[in-house]
Design an enzyme around this catalytic site. Structure first.
Site, PDB file in Angstrom:
ATOM      1  CB  SER A 143      -0.871   0.020   1.267  1.00 48.53           C
ATOM      2  OG  SER A 143      -1.443   1.303   1.449  1.00 48.53           O
ATOM      3  CE1 TYR A 156      -3.920  -2.074   5.063  1.00 51.03           C
ATOM      4  CE2 TYR A 156      -3.189   0.130   4.425  1.00 51.03           C
ATOM      5  CZ  TYR A 156      -3.723  -1.111   4.088  1.00 51.03           C
ATOM      6  OH  TYR A 156      -4.045  -1.381   2.784  1.00 51.03           O
TER       7      TYR A 156
HETATM    8  P1  NAI Z   1     -11.413  -5.781   0.782  1.00 52.98           P
HETATM    9  O1  NAI Z   1     -11.684  -5.553   2.230  1.00 52.98           O
HETATM   10  O2  NAI Z   1     -12.498  -5.550  -0.196  1.00 52.98           O
HETATM   11  O3  NAI Z   1     -10.810  -7.227   0.540  1.00 52.98           O
HETATM   12  C1  NAI Z   1      -9.900  -7.817   1.426  1.00 52.98           C
HETATM   13  C2  NAI Z   1     -10.099  -9.314   1.332  1.00 52.98           C
HETATM   14  O4  NAI Z   1      -9.214  -9.962   2.258  1.00 52.98           O
HETATM   15  C3  NAI Z   1     -11.531  -9.729   1.732  1.00 52.98           C
HETATM   16  O5  NAI Z   1     -12.006 -10.689   0.830  1.00 52.98           O
HETATM   17  C4  NAI Z   1     -11.338 -10.324   3.114  1.00 52.98           C
HETATM   18  O6  NAI Z   1     -12.302 -11.281   3.462  1.00 52.98           O
HETATM   19  C5  NAI Z   1      -9.963 -10.944   2.959  1.00 52.98           C
HETATM   20  N1  NAI Z   1      -9.351 -11.242   4.247  1.00 52.98           N
HETATM   21  C6  NAI Z   1      -9.223 -10.418   5.315  1.00 52.98           C
HETATM   22  N2  NAI Z   1      -8.653 -11.072   6.342  1.00 52.98           N
HETATM   23  C7  NAI Z   1      -8.415 -12.341   5.903  1.00 52.98           C
HETATM   24  C8  NAI Z   1      -7.846 -13.488   6.500  1.00 52.98           C
HETATM   25  N3  NAI Z   1      -7.401 -13.465   7.767  1.00 52.98           N
HETATM   26  N4  NAI Z   1      -7.747 -14.621   5.781  1.00 52.98           N
HETATM   27  C9  NAI Z   1      -8.191 -14.672   4.476  1.00 52.98           C
HETATM   28  N5  NAI Z   1      -8.755 -13.602   3.871  1.00 52.98           N
HETATM   29  C10 NAI Z   1      -8.859 -12.456   4.575  1.00 52.98           C
HETATM   30  O7  NAI Z   1     -10.163  -4.844   0.464  1.00 52.98           O
HETATM   31  P2  NAI Z   1      -9.409  -4.493  -0.895  1.00 52.98           P
HETATM   32  O8  NAI Z   1      -9.458  -3.034  -1.035  1.00 52.98           O
HETATM   33  O9  NAI Z   1      -9.852  -5.352  -2.008  1.00 52.98           O
HETATM   34  O10 NAI Z   1      -7.902  -4.861  -0.459  1.00 52.98           O
HETATM   35  C11 NAI Z   1      -7.138  -5.888  -1.063  1.00 52.98           C
HETATM   36  C12 NAI Z   1      -5.683  -5.656  -0.690  1.00 52.98           C
HETATM   37  O11 NAI Z   1      -5.248  -4.414  -1.215  1.00 52.98           O
HETATM   38  C13 NAI Z   1      -5.446  -5.579   0.817  1.00 52.98           C
HETATM   39  O12 NAI Z   1      -4.208  -6.187   1.138  1.00 52.98           O
HETATM   40  C14 NAI Z   1      -5.380  -4.093   1.068  1.00 52.98           C
HETATM   41  O13 NAI Z   1      -4.637  -3.796   2.218  1.00 52.98           O
HETATM   42  C15 NAI Z   1      -4.696  -3.625  -0.189  1.00 52.98           C
HETATM   43  N6  NAI Z   1      -4.890  -2.217  -0.467  1.00 52.98           N
HETATM   44  C16 NAI Z   1      -6.145  -1.702  -0.696  1.00 52.98           C
HETATM   45  C17 NAI Z   1      -6.285  -0.352  -0.955  1.00 52.98           C
HETATM   46  C18 NAI Z   1      -7.600   0.281  -1.222  1.00 52.98           C
HETATM   47  O14 NAI Z   1      -7.642   1.504  -1.324  1.00 52.98           O
HETATM   48  N7  NAI Z   1      -8.695  -0.446  -1.356  1.00 52.98           N
HETATM   49  C19 NAI Z   1      -5.127   0.545  -0.971  1.00 52.98           C
HETATM   50  C20 NAI Z   1      -3.873  -0.112  -0.729  1.00 52.98           C
HETATM   51  C21 NAI Z   1      -3.771  -1.446  -0.490  1.00 52.98           C
END
Ligand code: NAI
Length: 248
Positions: A143, A156
């Protein structure tokens, strides 16, 4: 298409958001194993969609912050396919707050889910790739917070900064085996993760982004698919920001 004819990919936290977009995008070239923690229904809907589009996919439950669940997931992959060509460490959470008032529990949860999970999944994936002599690829979701820091998100940011350092270190460790390890550091991407951010804060962030909008999960996914493809063989240990110019 049958999974036997395709390379095998695992996307952690792949049932929604950026992970789901990546799973869809790479399904043109990979059999996709969609990892989920709690929403099996959503993960299955995505797998069905990939199959309807002519691809192949399956779902597998594991909390990637828990060692025994991660090893069980990789045991299944090893027993079923004896190989893994691509790991996308995508699962992540936020639990924002100021350091002065943050509990150790909140700190640990964010570190374990965003950073320790990457160590655990990468360790298990590397064993399979090494034994199969596969020149595999690992893509970690970092990120911009992990690159430039972010007040109110020290847990984070520290975890994602750790992902950046882990990416570079493991890239050096496994380059002799032809395995590449890269990270993507998204800026502000429109997913469930940012839906909980108040509108005023979102407007403020957009104002500070040179391209003046939030990003789309598909924009991250298309780049991840490029990194997962044969044309991206000469990158390793790199951190690619996709952030509308937040970090220039
Ligand atoms: P999201 O919250 O929509 O998806 C995250 C996914 O990870 C979900 O499906 C959730 O169930 C899963 N997850 C969480 N804890 C878990 C665990 N212990 N075991 C298995 N699965 C687990 O978020 P998003 O935005 O799609 O994020 C995806 C990645 O991108 C993350 O690593 C996030 O930190 C990163 N990211 C997102 C940004 C954004 O602006 N949306 C910005 C920078 C990084």
């Amino acid at each position: 298409m049958d999974s036997n004819e395709k390379k095998i990919a695992l996307v952690t936290g792949g049932s929604r958001g950026i992970g789901a977009a990546i799973a869809l995008e790479i399904s043109k070239n990979y059999h996709v194993i969609i990892n989920y923690n709690s929403n099996g229904e959503k993960a299955q809907e995505l797998a069905n969609r990939i199959i309807e589009m002519g691809g192949s996919a399956e779902i597998i439950r594991a909390d990637v912050s828990k060692e025994e669940e991660v090893t069980a997931m990789f045991r299944h992959i090893k027993n079923t396919y004896k190989n893994l060509h691509l790991l996308v460490n995508n699962a992540g959470i936020t639990a924002d707050g100021y350091v002065m008032t943050m509990s150790l529990e909140t700190w640990n949860k964010v570190i374990n889910t965003n950073l320790t999970s990457v160590f655990l999944c990468t360790r298990e994936a590397l064993k399979i790739m090494y034994n199969a002599k596969t020149k595999g690829k690992i893509i970690n979701m970092a990120s911009v917070s992990g690159v430039m820091g972010h007040g109110g998100q020290a847990n984070y940011s520290a975890a994602k900064g750790g992902v950046v350092a882990l990416t570079k270190s493991i890239a050096k460790e496994v380059s002799d085996y032809g395995i590449t390890v890269n990270a993507i550091a998204p800026g502000f991407i429109e997913t469930d993760m940012v839906k909980k951010v108040p509108k005023a804060t979102v407007d403020n962030v957009i104002n500070s982004i040179p391209i003046k909008r939030v990003g789309k999960a598909e924009e991250v996914a298309k780049f991840a698919a490029y990194l997962a493809g044969d044309d991206a063989g000469y990158f390793t240990g790199k951190v690619f920001t996709i952030d509308g110019g937040m970090i220039i």
